[in-house]
Motif scaffolding. Structure first.
Motif, PDB file in Angstrom:
ATOM      1  N   VAL A 304       0.821  -1.205   0.000  1.00  0.00           N
ATOM      2  CA  VAL A 304       0.000   0.000   0.000  1.00  0.00           C
ATOM      3  C   VAL A 304       0.857   1.256   0.000  1.00  0.00           C
ATOM      4  CG1 VAL A 304      -1.670   1.338   1.347  1.00  0.00           C
ATOM      5  CG2 VAL A 304      -2.002  -1.129   1.047  1.00  0.00           C
ATOM      6  N   CYS A 308      -0.029   3.549  -2.872  1.00  0.00           N
ATOM      7  CA  CYS A 308      -1.014   4.552  -2.433  1.00  0.00           C
ATOM      8  C   CYS A 308      -0.374   5.553  -1.473  1.00  0.00           C
ATOM      9  CB  CYS A 308      -2.196   3.875  -1.747  1.00  0.00           C
ATOM     10  SG  CYS A 308      -2.971   2.546  -2.695  1.00  0.00           S
ATOM     11  N   MET A 337     -13.456   3.473   1.315  1.00  0.00           N
ATOM     12  CA  MET A 337     -13.740   2.095   1.720  1.00  0.00           C
ATOM     13  C   MET A 337     -14.968   1.561   0.989  1.00  0.00           C
ATOM     14  SD  MET A 337     -12.870  -0.595   3.284  1.00  0.00           S
ATOM     15  CE  MET A 337     -11.574  -0.078   4.426  1.00  0.00           C
ATOM     16  N   LEU A 340     -13.897   0.602  -2.386  1.00  0.00           N
ATOM     17  CA  LEU A 340     -13.103  -0.624  -2.345  1.00  0.00           C
ATOM     18  C   LEU A 340     -14.000  -1.849  -2.185  1.00  0.00           C
ATOM     19  CD1 LEU A 340     -10.285  -1.917  -2.311  1.00  0.00           C
ATOM     20  CD2 LEU A 340     -10.250  -1.567   0.173  1.00  0.00           C
ATOM     21  N   MET A 355      -9.339   3.788   7.696  1.00  0.00           N
ATOM     22  CA  MET A 355      -9.704   2.606   6.918  1.00  0.00           C
ATOM     23  C   MET A 355      -9.029   1.407   7.576  1.00  0.00           C
ATOM     24  SD  MET A 355      -9.084   4.285   3.134  1.00  0.00           S
ATOM     25  CE  MET A 355      -9.735   2.884   2.206  1.00  0.00           C
ATOM     26  N   PHE A 357      -8.223  -2.776   8.124  1.00  0.00           N
ATOM     27  CA  PHE A 357      -8.058  -4.040   7.408  1.00  0.00           C
ATOM     28  C   PHE A 357      -7.583  -5.097   8.398  1.00  0.00           C
ATOM     29  CE2 PHE A 357      -7.213  -0.488   4.585  1.00  0.00           C
ATOM     30  CZ  PHE A 357      -8.005  -0.764   3.493  1.00  0.00           C
ATOM     31  N   ALA A 372      -5.697  -7.537  -2.878  1.00  0.00           N
ATOM     32  CA  ALA A 372      -6.383  -6.462  -2.160  1.00  0.00           C
ATOM     33  C   ALA A 372      -5.648  -5.149  -2.335  1.00  0.00           C
ATOM     34  CB  ALA A 372      -6.506  -6.816  -0.678  1.00  0.00           C
ATOM     35  N   ARG A 375      -6.285  -3.788  -5.844  1.00  0.00           N
ATOM     36  CA  ARG A 375      -7.607  -3.181  -6.004  1.00  0.00           C
ATOM     37  C   ARG A 375      -7.704  -1.861  -5.245  1.00  0.00           C
ATOM     38  NH1 ARG A 375     -11.807  -8.350  -5.503  1.00  0.00           N
ATOM     39  NH2 ARG A 375     -10.524  -9.827  -6.713  1.00  0.00           N
ATOM     40  N   LEU A 376      -7.073  -1.780  -4.084  1.00  0.00           N
ATOM     41  CA  LEU A 376      -7.057  -0.525  -3.341  1.00  0.00           C
ATOM     42  C   LEU A 376      -6.333   0.559  -4.152  1.00  0.00           C
ATOM     43  CD1 LEU A 376      -7.564   1.195  -0.825  1.00  0.00           C
ATOM     44  CD2 LEU A 376      -5.507   0.168   0.201  1.00  0.00           C
ATOM     45  N   MET A 380      -7.719   4.238  -5.320  1.00  0.00           N
ATOM     46  CA  MET A 380      -7.095   5.491  -4.916  1.00  0.00           C
ATOM     47  C   MET A 380      -6.528   6.258  -6.111  1.00  0.00           C
ATOM     48  SD  MET A 380      -7.904   5.265  -1.824  1.00  0.00           S
ATOM     49  CE  MET A 380      -7.238   6.867  -1.410  1.00  0.00           C
ATOM     50  N   TRP A 385     -13.295   7.090  -5.049  1.00  0.00           N
ATOM     51  CA  TRP A 385     -13.990   7.520  -3.846  1.00  0.00           C
ATOM     52  C   TRP A 385     -14.755   8.830  -4.065  1.00  0.00           C
ATOM     53  CZ3 TRP A 385     -11.911  12.230  -2.836  1.00  0.00           C
ATOM     54  CH2 TRP A 385     -10.594  12.459  -3.246  1.00  0.00           C
TER      55      TRP A 385
END
Length: 397
Positions: A304, A308, A337, A340, A355, A357, A372, A375-376, A380, A385
């Protein structure tokens, strides 16, 4: 070594969904539906009221309590199941205050789950004896333990950030100061090794619908250390906490040991689902759970942070200082979220901007984590969002 590929096959996970919210509600064990159906049709249906004796319904809170006790390092016979976590917090707190009548301070921290604090506030008001709920920052708890403190009321793992308290050290400090300890294990039981006996904990409570996968509304549990078992006064003197419920005496007499912490009628159908979930734990080593959850969490953080950069890690950087969840801060965290989740990755959100997890190795593996994160990143980097459909707040976040 725990075979996590085998445990994953024991859960129902919807096709295409990566489930990173077991820290809020565990997924369905495949065996649970049949177990509940058996209880409904073969036990309730055929045995009717005789099921309380013939099917062992009345004894099951203690039987399941012992199975949970093994997962939290408790002595046999000192954990019992039933009611909700808030009720168990109330019971433990009331008993602890009664055992320290000369002291007036309940010490907690600002990372504690609000419901625990609400129960403390309500109990203080009901008692009317001038007790004080003193709330400090999580990192200030140890230094705030003074000879005014009757009891510490702490959740071992912070529900927002995953920050992990040092149970052994805080328990030692509290008891050295003459205080008692209550540990809320809602985000610990089934997520990491817990050693209530080794830490010398006085009381512990927890729920069974998160990492233990007992299902929505699954009953809570309470632990009372053996040294307190005969003197802990049950503030909620329920029928099933009576020494002889079916003597139907006019006055209350507390039951022996942990039995006195029973209150209402056992949730028989819910216990069937929990029983099926606990069967999975028979072949699981919690040290393996801990090692794998750390590995998964570290992998997710690394992925992440590369993909991100607009997200800020809110959990402790040191994996040994957090539980089995990872939280990131983002101004539009709720909407992100929801976007997502629409992409098939389920986590959750905690106000104002977190957020969350969860990483439960029983059913999450490295490929899930990598996908995951991918996809996040898609959410982003493409600012999904920003779509108004994801900004409308639902009741449950």
């Amino acid at each position: 070594m725990t075979d996590f590929a085998s445990t994953k096959a024991l859960f129902h996970l919807p096709e295409g969904v990566i489930y990173l919210d077991g820290n809020s509600l565990g997924p369905l064990p495949r065996a649970a539906a049949a177990r509940v159906q058996h209880r409904v049709q073969e036990e309730w249906g055929e045995l009717l009221i005789t099921g309380w004796n013939k099917a062992g319904w009345m004894a099951e809170p203690g039987v399941l309590g012992n199975r949970i006790g093994r997962l939290i390092g408790a002595e046999p016979g000192h954990v019992v199941l039933g009611d909700t976590l808030s009720i168990k917090v109330y019971q433990a707190l009331a008993a602890a205050l009664e055992m320290r009548p000369e002291r007036r301070v309940i010490l907690s921290d600002s990372g504690n789950f609000p419901s625990d604090l609400y129960m403390a506030e309500g109990l203080i008001k009901a008692l009317g004896r001038g007790h004080e709920l003193r709330v400090v920052a999580p990192q200030e708890v140890a230094g705030a333990i003074t000879d005014e403190v009757a009891v510490t009321l702490l959740t071992e793992v912070d529900y927002r950030t995953g920050r992990l308290h040092d149970m052994a050290e805080i328990t030692r400090r509290a008891q050295d100061a003459g205080a008692l300890t209550i540990w809320d294990l809602a985000h610990s039981a089934g997520a990491l090794p817990v050693d209530l006996v080794g830490c010398g904990a006085d009381f512990a409570v927890g729920c069974t619908y998160k990492y233990l996968n007992g299902g929505p509304g699954a009953p809570a549990f309470i632990y009372v250390a053996p040294r307190h078992a005969t003197c802990a006064a049950p503030a909620l003197s329920g029928w099933l906490g009576h020494a002889a419920p079916f003597a139907f005496e006019a006055a209350y007499r507390p039951g022996e040991g942990i039995e006195r912490m029973r209150v209402g009628t056992p949730p028989v159908l819910a216990m069937a689902a929990l029983e099926a979930a606990l069967d999975i734990w028979e072949g699981v080593d919690l040290t393996d759970i801990r090692a794998q959850s750390i590995a998964l969490g570290e992998m997710f953080i690394a992925e992440v942070e590369v993909r991100c950069p607009m997200l800020t890690l809110a959990s402790p950087r040191d994996p040994s200082a957090r539980g089995s969840q990872v939280s990131f801060q983002f101004e539009h965290g709720y909407a992100a979220m929801q976007a997502l989740i629409a992409q098939g990755v389920i986590g959750d959100f905690r106000a104002p901007d977190l957020m969350r997890f969860g990483f439960a190795p029983l059913y999450i593996d490295t490929e899930d984590v990598k996908e995951a994160a991918r996809r996040l990143a898609h959410v982003m980097q493409n600012r999904l969002w920003g779509d108004p459909v994801y900004q409308a707040r639902a009741t449950v976040t």
